[in-house]
Write a protein that holds these residues in place. Structure first.
Motif, PDB file in Angstrom:
ATOM      1  N   UNK A 183       0.659  -1.244  -0.004  1.00  0.00           N
ATOM      2  CA  UNK A 183       0.128  -0.116  -0.059  1.00  0.00           C
ATOM      3  C   UNK A 183       0.896   1.285   0.026  1.00  0.00           C
ATOM      4  N   UNK A 184       1.731   1.333   0.818  1.00  0.00           N
ATOM      5  CA  UNK A 184       2.815   2.379   0.763  1.00  0.00           C
ATOM      6  C   UNK A 184       3.409   2.620  -0.761  1.00  0.00           C
ATOM      7  N   UNK A 185       3.827   1.498  -1.113  1.00  0.00           N
ATOM      8  CA  UNK A 185       4.697   1.597  -2.620  1.00  0.00           C
ATOM      9  C   UNK A 185       3.646   2.195  -3.527  1.00  0.00           C
ATOM     10  N   UNK A 186       2.432   1.657  -3.476  1.00  0.00           N
ATOM     11  CA  UNK A 186       1.486   1.894  -4.387  1.00  0.00           C
ATOM     12  C   UNK A 186       1.036   3.544  -4.339  1.00  0.00           C
ATOM     13  N   UNK A 187       0.908   3.911  -3.047  1.00  0.00           N
ATOM     14  CA  UNK A 187       0.570   5.312  -2.704  1.00  0.00           C
ATOM     15  C   UNK A 187       1.611   6.264  -2.885  1.00  0.00           C
ATOM     16  N   UNK A 188       2.776   5.860  -2.804  1.00  0.00           N
ATOM     17  CA  UNK A 188       3.913   6.709  -2.802  1.00  0.00           C
ATOM     18  C   UNK A 188       4.230   6.847  -4.435  1.00  0.00           C
ATOM     19  N   UNK A 189       4.468   5.821  -5.246  1.00  0.00           N
ATOM     20  CA  UNK A 189       4.951   5.956  -6.536  1.00  0.00           C
ATOM     21  C   UNK A 189       3.781   6.513  -7.550  1.00  0.00           C
ATOM     22  N   UNK A 190       2.431   6.086  -7.122  1.00  0.00           N
ATOM     23  CA  UNK A 190       1.463   6.853  -8.075  1.00  0.00           C
ATOM     24  C   UNK A 190       1.467   8.379  -7.604  1.00  0.00           C
ATOM     25  N   UNK A 191       1.587   8.651  -6.548  1.00  0.00           N
ATOM     26  CA  UNK A 191       1.573  10.180  -6.238  1.00  0.00           C
ATOM     27  C   UNK A 191       2.741  11.008  -6.679  1.00  0.00           C
ATOM     28  N   UNK A 192       3.744  10.478  -6.852  1.00  0.00           N
ATOM     29  CA  UNK A 192       5.117  11.119  -7.382  1.00  0.00           C
ATOM     30  C   UNK A 192       4.684  11.606  -8.662  1.00  0.00           C
ATOM     31  N   UNK A 193       4.044  10.517  -9.324  1.00  0.00           N
ATOM     32  CA  UNK A 193       3.911  10.820 -10.872  1.00  0.00           C
ATOM     33  C   UNK A 193       2.826  11.948 -10.946  1.00  0.00           C
ATOM     34  N   UNK A 194       1.629  11.702 -10.041  1.00  0.00           N
ATOM     35  CA  UNK A 194       0.448  12.605 -10.509  1.00  0.00           C
ATOM     36  C   UNK A 194       0.858  13.954  -9.834  1.00  0.00           C
ATOM     37  N   UNK A 195       1.697  14.060  -8.998  1.00  0.00           N
ATOM     38  CA  UNK A 195       2.206  15.574  -8.431  1.00  0.00           C
ATOM     39  C   UNK A 195       2.985  16.283  -9.501  1.00  0.00           C
ATOM     40  N   UNK A 196       3.945  15.546 -10.242  1.00  0.00           N
ATOM     41  CA  UNK A 196       4.490  16.240 -11.608  1.00  0.00           C
ATOM     42  C   UNK A 196       3.388  16.626 -12.672  1.00  0.00           C
ATOM     43  N   UNK A 197       2.392  15.567 -12.624  1.00  0.00           N
ATOM     44  CA  UNK A 197       1.527  16.007 -13.985  1.00  0.00           C
ATOM     45  C   UNK A 197       0.622  16.983 -13.362  1.00  0.00           C
ATOM     46  N   UNK A 198       0.049  17.191 -12.212  1.00  0.00           N
ATOM     47  CA  UNK A 198      -0.380  18.318 -11.419  1.00  0.00           C
ATOM     48  C   UNK A 198       0.234  19.743 -11.568  1.00  0.00           C
ATOM     49  N   UNK A 199       1.364  19.481 -11.231  1.00  0.00           N
ATOM     50  CA  UNK A 199       2.090  20.797 -11.494  1.00  0.00           C
ATOM     51  C   UNK A 199       2.498  21.278 -12.946  1.00  0.00           C
ATOM     52  N   UNK A 200       2.622  20.523 -13.770  1.00  0.00           N
ATOM     53  CA  UNK A 200       2.449  20.900 -15.058  1.00  0.00           C
ATOM     54  C   UNK A 200       1.186  21.538 -15.748  1.00  0.00           C
ATOM     55  N   UNK A 201       0.275  20.536 -15.323  1.00  0.00           N
ATOM     56  CA  UNK A 201      -1.232  20.987 -15.760  1.00  0.00           C
ATOM     57  C   UNK A 201      -1.475  22.580 -15.290  1.00  0.00           C
ATOM     58  N   UNK A 202      -1.265  22.819 -13.994  1.00  0.00           N
ATOM     59  CA  UNK A 202      -1.517  24.169 -13.456  1.00  0.00           C
ATOM     60  C   UNK A 202      -0.889  25.075 -14.039  1.00  0.00           C
ATOM     61  N   UNK A 203       0.498  24.865 -14.302  1.00  0.00           N
ATOM     62  CA  UNK A 203       1.461  25.894 -14.950  1.00  0.00           C
ATOM     63  C   UNK A 203       0.934  26.209 -16.335  1.00  0.00           C
ATOM     64  N   UNK A 204       0.732  25.336 -17.060  1.00  0.00           N
ATOM     65  CA  UNK A 204       0.057  25.582 -18.330  1.00  0.00           C
ATOM     66  C   UNK A 204      -1.150  26.319 -18.575  1.00  0.00           C
ATOM     67  N   UNK A 205      -2.347  25.901 -17.625  1.00  0.00           N
ATOM     68  CA  UNK A 205      -3.352  26.599 -17.538  1.00  0.00           C
ATOM     69  C   UNK A 205      -3.478  27.992 -16.850  1.00  0.00           C
ATOM     70  N   UNK A 206      -2.446  28.313 -15.963  1.00  0.00           N
ATOM     71  CA  UNK A 206      -2.313  29.461 -15.425  1.00  0.00           C
ATOM     72  C   UNK A 206      -1.694  30.523 -16.378  1.00  0.00           C
ATOM     73  N   UNK A 207      -0.947  29.982 -17.701  1.00  0.00           N
ATOM     74  CA  UNK A 207      -0.753  30.738 -18.773  1.00  0.00           C
ATOM     75  C   UNK A 207      -1.514  31.086 -19.838  1.00  0.00           C
ATOM     76  N   UNK A 208      -2.793  30.561 -19.850  1.00  0.00           N
ATOM     77  CA  UNK A 208      -3.765  30.585 -21.074  1.00  0.00           C
ATOM     78  C   UNK A 208      -4.852  31.408 -20.604  1.00  0.00           C
ATOM     79  N   UNK A 209      -4.973  32.606 -21.605  1.00  0.00           N
ATOM     80  CA  UNK A 209      -5.858  33.604 -21.242  1.00  0.00           C
ATOM     81  C   UNK A 209      -7.298  33.388 -21.562  1.00  0.00           C
ATOM     82  N   UNK A 210      -7.593  32.256 -22.164  1.00  0.00           N
ATOM     83  CA  UNK A 210      -9.017  32.020 -22.629  1.00  0.00           C
ATOM     84  C   UNK A 210      -9.836  31.828 -21.187  1.00  0.00           C
ATOM     85  N   UNK A 211     -11.047  32.431 -21.399  1.00  0.00           N
ATOM     86  CA  UNK A 211     -11.997  32.246 -20.068  1.00  0.00           C
ATOM     87  C   UNK A 211     -11.909  33.053 -18.846  1.00  0.00           C
ATOM     88  N   UNK A 212     -10.788  34.034 -19.081  1.00  0.00           N
ATOM     89  CA  UNK A 212     -10.684  34.864 -17.851  1.00  0.00           C
ATOM     90  C   UNK A 212     -10.903  36.237 -18.276  1.00  0.00           C
TER      91      UNK A 212
END
Length: 75
Positions: free
Chosen positions: A46-75
Protein backbone atom coordinates in the motif's frame (compact mmCIF):
# COMPACT_ATOMS: atom_id res chain seq x y z
CA UNK A 1 -2.10 35.83 -33.76
CA UNK A 2 0.51 33.34 -32.54
CA UNK A 3 0.32 31.22 -29.40
CA UNK A 4 2.96 33.35 -27.70
CA UNK A 5 0.84 36.51 -28.01
CA UNK A 6 -2.19 34.74 -26.48
CA UNK A 7 -0.27 33.73 -23.37
CA UNK A 8 -0.30 36.00 -20.34
CA UNK A 9 1.62 36.47 -17.13
CA UNK A 10 0.80 33.83 -14.49
CA UNK A 11 -1.68 34.89 -11.78
CA UNK A 12 0.08 32.86 -9.11
CA UNK A 13 3.70 32.92 -8.04
CA UNK A 14 5.55 29.70 -8.75
CA UNK A 15 6.22 29.24 -5.00
CA UNK A 16 2.47 29.39 -4.25
CA UNK A 17 1.73 26.76 -6.89
CA UNK A 18 4.44 24.49 -5.46
CA UNK A 19 3.08 24.83 -1.89
CA UNK A 20 -0.51 24.24 -3.05
CA UNK A 21 0.60 21.22 -5.01
CA UNK A 22 2.57 19.76 -2.10
CA UNK A 23 -0.30 20.18 0.38
CA UNK A 24 -2.82 18.66 -2.01
CA UNK A 25 -0.54 15.75 -2.81
CA UNK A 26 0.06 14.98 0.89
CA UNK A 27 -3.68 14.56 1.37
CA UNK A 28 -3.94 12.47 -1.80
CA UNK A 29 -1.00 10.27 -0.74
CA UNK A 30 -2.83 9.42 2.48
CA UNK A 31 -6.04 8.67 0.58
CA UNK A 32 -4.19 6.49 -1.95
CA UNK A 33 -2.39 4.54 0.76
CA UNK A 34 -5.61 3.87 2.67
CA UNK A 35 -7.44 2.76 -0.49
CA UNK A 36 -4.49 0.61 -1.60
CA UNK A 37 -4.35 -1.01 1.84
CA UNK A 38 -8.08 -1.77 1.72
CA UNK A 39 -7.58 -3.42 -1.70
CA UNK A 40 -4.32 -5.33 -1.21
CA UNK A 41 -4.32 -5.80 2.57
CA UNK A 42 -0.56 -5.26 2.89
CA UNK A 43 1.01 -2.14 4.42
CA UNK A 44 4.25 -2.34 2.43
CA UNK A 45 2.48 -2.75 -0.90
CA UNK A 46 0.00 0.00 0.00
CA UNK A 47 2.84 2.41 0.82
CA UNK A 48 4.60 1.59 -2.45
CA UNK A 49 1.46 2.06 -4.52
CA UNK A 50 0.50 5.25 -2.69
CA UNK A 51 3.92 6.87 -2.97
CA UNK A 52 4.84 5.95 -6.54
CA UNK A 53 1.50 6.88 -8.07
CA UNK A 54 1.48 10.18 -6.24
CA UNK A 55 4.95 11.21 -7.36
CA UNK A 56 3.76 10.82 -10.94
CA UNK A 57 0.47 12.61 -10.20
CA UNK A 58 2.28 15.50 -8.46
CA UNK A 59 4.50 16.19 -11.44
CA UNK A 60 1.53 15.95 -13.79
CA UNK A 61 -0.60 18.30 -11.66
CA UNK A 62 2.17 20.89 -11.41
CA UNK A 63 2.63 20.97 -15.17
CA UNK A 64 -1.11 21.12 -15.75
CA UNK A 65 -1.51 24.06 -13.34
CA UNK A 66 1.38 25.98 -14.90
CA UNK A 67 -0.02 25.45 -18.38
CA UNK A 68 -3.53 26.64 -17.53
CA UNK A 69 -2.21 29.60 -15.54
CA UNK A 70 -0.69 30.92 -18.77
CA UNK A 71 -3.77 30.54 -20.97
CA UNK A 72 -5.91 33.65 -21.14
CA UNK A 73 -8.99 31.86 -22.50
CA UNK A 74 -12.00 32.19 -20.20
CA UNK A 75 -10.53 34.83 -17.91
Amino acid sequence: MGLRSRLRTPLQARRRVVVKTACYRLVMILVSIVVAYLVVGDVTDALSIGLITNVVKTLTYYGYERLWDRIAWGT
